[in-house]
Design a protein around this motif. Structure first.
Motif, PDB file in Angstrom:
ATOM      1  N   ASN A 134      20.127   8.672  11.660  1.00 47.85           N
ATOM      2  CA  ASN A 134      20.747   7.444  11.154  1.00 47.85           C
ATOM      3  C   ASN A 134      20.415   6.221  12.008  1.00 47.85           C
ATOM      4  OD1 ASN A 134      22.135   8.729   8.916  1.00 47.85           O
ATOM      5  ND2 ASN A 134      23.499   9.619  10.453  1.00 47.85           N
ATOM      6  N   ARG A 135      19.176   6.190  12.496  1.00 52.77           N
ATOM      7  CA  ARG A 135      18.661   4.993  13.155  1.00 52.77           C
ATOM      8  C   ARG A 135      17.819   4.215  12.145  1.00 52.77           C
ATOM      9  NH1 ARG A 135      21.779   8.321  16.166  1.00 52.77           N
ATOM     10  NH2 ARG A 135      21.569   7.974  18.428  1.00 52.77           N
ATOM     11  N   GLU A 136      17.646   2.932  12.391  1.00 48.83           N
ATOM     12  CA  GLU A 136      16.857   2.095  11.496  1.00 48.83           C
ATOM     13  C   GLU A 136      15.424   1.983  12.022  1.00 48.83           C
ATOM     14  OE1 GLU A 136      16.602  -2.516   9.805  1.00 48.83           O
ATOM     15  OE2 GLU A 136      18.365  -1.871  10.949  1.00 48.83           O
ATOM     16  N   ILE A 137      14.463   2.324  11.181  1.00 47.35           N
ATOM     17  CA  ILE A 137      13.052   2.241  11.556  1.00 47.35           C
ATOM     18  C   ILE A 137      12.515   0.852  11.232  1.00 47.35           C
ATOM     19  CG2 ILE A 137      10.730   3.024  10.959  1.00 47.35           C
ATOM     20  CD1 ILE A 137      12.092   4.962  12.736  1.00 47.35           C
ATOM     21  N   ILE A 138      11.893   0.233  12.227  1.00 48.82           N
ATOM     22  CA  ILE A 138      11.203  -1.041  12.034  1.00 48.82           C
ATOM     23  C   ILE A 138       9.717  -0.779  12.270  1.00 48.82           C
ATOM     24  CG2 ILE A 138      10.988  -3.438  12.761  1.00 48.82           C
ATOM     25  CD1 ILE A 138      13.715  -2.877  11.678  1.00 48.82           C
ATOM     26  N   THR A 139       8.885  -1.016  11.250  1.00 44.60           N
ATOM     27  CA  THR A 139       7.455  -0.764  11.400  1.00 44.60           C
ATOM     28  C   THR A 139       6.697  -2.050  11.687  1.00 44.60           C
ATOM     29  OG1 THR A 139       7.018  -0.998   9.029  1.00 44.60           O
ATOM     30  CG2 THR A 139       7.563   1.207   9.821  1.00 44.60           C
ATOM     31  N   CYS A 140       5.682  -1.914  12.521  1.00 50.04           N
ATOM     32  CA  CYS A 140       4.776  -3.022  12.814  1.00 50.04           C
ATOM     33  C   CYS A 140       3.363  -2.446  12.733  1.00 50.04           C
ATOM     34  CB  CYS A 140       5.049  -3.597  14.201  1.00 50.04           C
ATOM     35  SG  CYS A 140       3.986  -4.995  14.626  1.00 50.04           S
ATOM     36  N   ASP A 141       2.658  -2.783  11.670  1.00 54.47           N
ATOM     37  CA  ASP A 141       1.351  -2.176  11.440  1.00 54.47           C
ATOM     38  C   ASP A 141       0.366  -2.502  12.557  1.00 54.47           C
ATOM     39  OD1 ASP A 141       2.365  -1.272   9.076  1.00 54.47           O
ATOM     40  OD2 ASP A 141       1.225  -2.645   7.795  1.00 54.47           O
ATOM     41  N   LEU A 142      -0.423  -1.518  12.924  1.00 52.28           N
ATOM     42  CA  LEU A 142      -1.587  -1.770  13.762  1.00 52.28           C
ATOM     43  C   LEU A 142      -2.608  -2.578  12.955  1.00 52.28           C
ATOM     44  CD1 LEU A 142      -1.943   1.823  15.259  1.00 52.28           C
ATOM     45  CD2 LEU A 142      -1.136  -0.207  16.486  1.00 52.28           C
ATOM     46  N   VAL A 143      -3.479  -3.271  13.638  1.00 53.90           N
ATOM     47  CA  VAL A 143      -4.528  -4.057  12.969  1.00 53.90           C
ATOM     48  C   VAL A 143      -5.738  -3.161  12.764  1.00 53.90           C
ATOM     49  CG1 VAL A 143      -6.046  -6.062  13.117  1.00 53.90           C
ATOM     50  CG2 VAL A 143      -3.700  -6.188  14.009  1.00 53.90           C
ATOM     51  N   GLU A 144      -6.153  -3.010  11.503  1.00 55.95           N
ATOM     52  CA  GLU A 144      -7.272  -2.136  11.167  1.00 55.95           C
ATOM     53  C   GLU A 144      -8.496  -2.948  10.790  1.00 55.95           C
ATOM     54  OE1 GLU A 144     -10.008  -0.499   8.447  1.00 55.95           O
ATOM     55  OE2 GLU A 144      -8.220  -1.365   7.519  1.00 55.95           O
ATOM     56  N   ILE A 145      -9.615  -2.657  11.427  1.00 58.47           N
ATOM     57  CA  ILE A 145     -10.892  -3.286  11.087  1.00 58.47           C
ATOM     58  C   ILE A 145     -11.932  -2.179  10.980  1.00 58.47           C
ATOM     59  CG2 ILE A 145     -12.667  -4.944  11.772  1.00 58.47           C
ATOM     60  CD1 ILE A 145     -10.532  -6.345  13.489  1.00 58.47           C
ATOM     61  N   ASP A 146     -12.410  -1.932   9.755  1.00 60.64           N
ATOM     62  CA  ASP A 146     -13.418  -0.896   9.509  1.00 60.64           C
ATOM     63  C   ASP A 146     -12.995   0.461  10.053  1.00 60.64           C
ATOM     64  OD1 ASP A 146     -15.074  -2.775   8.269  1.00 60.64           O
ATOM     65  OD2 ASP A 146     -16.033  -3.318  10.162  1.00 60.64           O
ATOM     66  N   GLY A 147     -11.712   0.791   9.859  1.00 59.10           N
ATOM     67  CA  GLY A 147     -11.219   2.096  10.263  1.00 59.10           C
ATOM     68  C   GLY A 147     -10.829   2.221  11.718  1.00 59.10           C
TER      69      GLY A 147
END
Length: 389
Positions: A134-147
């Motif tokens: 019951n914790r809240e997940i906060i996502t921060c995407d990694l930066v993807e460049i050509d995989g």
């Protein structure tokens, strides 16, 4: 012939990878499916580990046991030798796996509805364990460049400003195979100090470095002594011992360690079982030659996959810096995830993992486990080609 060319039949051995595909992929019959999904290896563990377990098995009494100093010394010596990281044995706490350790850390240092940050795409338990508490997940995407992936530290700082209590780091990164640099880790640690965020470092893939790449333990970077860092390490990925269930938390801060020890008491958690401690000590004492040969073998497997899959129209894959996991980009095919998974399973008879299992940021990718004999990798690549014909 390399010992890693030897094929070991794992069917009907209670293997999750081989014997649970019907349930995992909702299939009536998976007997013709080749599993290259879940992250364990199809290689036999080092013979010294098997012999250590057999030796313990010769003693017919399996009463309460403890982790001896020799086991701790083997861990300390290994990390000095392989990673130039000097671990005080008094700072090591044992657990029954890295995921259970993550659960204990979250339970100890956060409360219901607290915010926990993760960088996606990332290992599914980073989502599941906090959510189930019951914790809240906060996502921060990694930066993807050509995989290939990197951090956007400005975006991560904005995430931390939302009141994040704990951040889970994956180093080396699963599924993308990135080995974070010392400079990147120092930026991360500095942010954690600035916003008073606990840093939980999952470093289970630390030993699986591909050529020229160097693992940097989070606890060794500048500023680490001012941060609230708990590192999770284990021999289980390195030596294919996941079923042994053994892991360690390295906690230099006396106050943090005392809190984790109290959590263990509250749950009646005991030391590793007699076979796990024997396996851990043997692996870290005698496993170096086996690992060195393994890394060369995995590299050859990866080179083959890169060469063959990149020749397929719409497919792109790079050799990972660490782990034995290939992050396959199929966005150029124009296929949806549902379409490519259906083709792989029904036409190619191949089980890979869909990218969205690692968060929405993983859409357009597949995870392929190449830790198996080269003949199996060749079979898997042929099945992949068949699926896309």
């Amino acid at each position: 012939m390399s010992i890693f060319n030897i094929s070991v039949d794992r069917r009907n051995s209670r293997s999750f990878k081989w014997d649970m595909m019907e349930q995992t992929y909702n299939l009536d019959d998976a007997s013709e499916i080749l599993p290259m999904w879940i992250a364990d290896m199809d290689f036999a563990a080092p013979k010294e580990v098997v012999e250590a377990i057999e030796e313990r098995l010769k003693h017919p009494v399996f009463g309460y046991s403890y982790v001896c100093n020799g086991c701790k010394e083997a861990i300390v010596d290994w990390y000095i030798r392989r990673h130039q990281w000097t671990i005080n044995p008094d700072t090591i706490l044992f657990h029954h796996g890295v995921v259970p350790a993550i659960a204990s850390i979250i339970e100890t240092f956060t409360n219901t509805n607290d915010k926990i940050a993760i960088s996606t795409p990332v290992y599914p338990p980073f989502f599941n364990v906090p959510t189930n508490q019951n914790r809240e997940i906060i996502t921060c995407d990694l930066v993807e460049i050509d995989g290939s992936y990197t951090y956007d530290f400005a975006a991560l700082e904005e995430t931390f400003k939302q009141g994040v209590k704990l951040y889970i780091l994956c180093n080396p990164h699963n599924p993308a195979g990135v080995v974070w640099s010392r400079a990147q880790l120092e930026q991360l640690v500095a942010l954690c100090i600035k916003y008073d965020v606990y840093l939980l470092a999952d470093e289970i893939h630390a030993d699986l470095m591909n050529e020229g790449n160097i693992f940097t333990p989070a606890l060794t970077v500048a500023g680490a002594d001012q941060a609230k860092i708990i590192s999770c390490i284990a021999p289980t990925k390195t030596f294919n011992l996941a079923g042994i269930q053994a892991a360690m938390m390295v906690v230099p801060d006396d106050h943090l360690r005392a809190q984790l020890e109290q959590n263990a008491l509250a749950h009646g958690k005991m030391d590793l079982n007699a076979f796990a401690s024997a396996a851990v000590q043997a692996a870290y004492t005698h496993g170096e030659e086996w690992l060195n040969e393994l890394l060369q073998y995995l590299s050859t497997n990866m080179d083959y996959v890169v060469k063959e899959l990149n020749a397929i129209n719409g497919i792109s894959v790079a050799k990972p810096q660490g782990t034995y996991l290939m992050w396959v980009d199929y966005r150029g095919t124009g296929l949806s995830e549902e379409e490519i998974m259906d083709r792989l399973l029904s036409i190619g008879k191949l089980a890979l993992e869909p990218g969205t299992k690692y968060g929405e940021a993983g859409r357009g990718f597949l995870r392929m486990n190449i830790a198996c004999p080269l003949a199996t990798v060749e079979d898997g690549v042929a099945r992949f080609k068949t699926a896309l014909q």
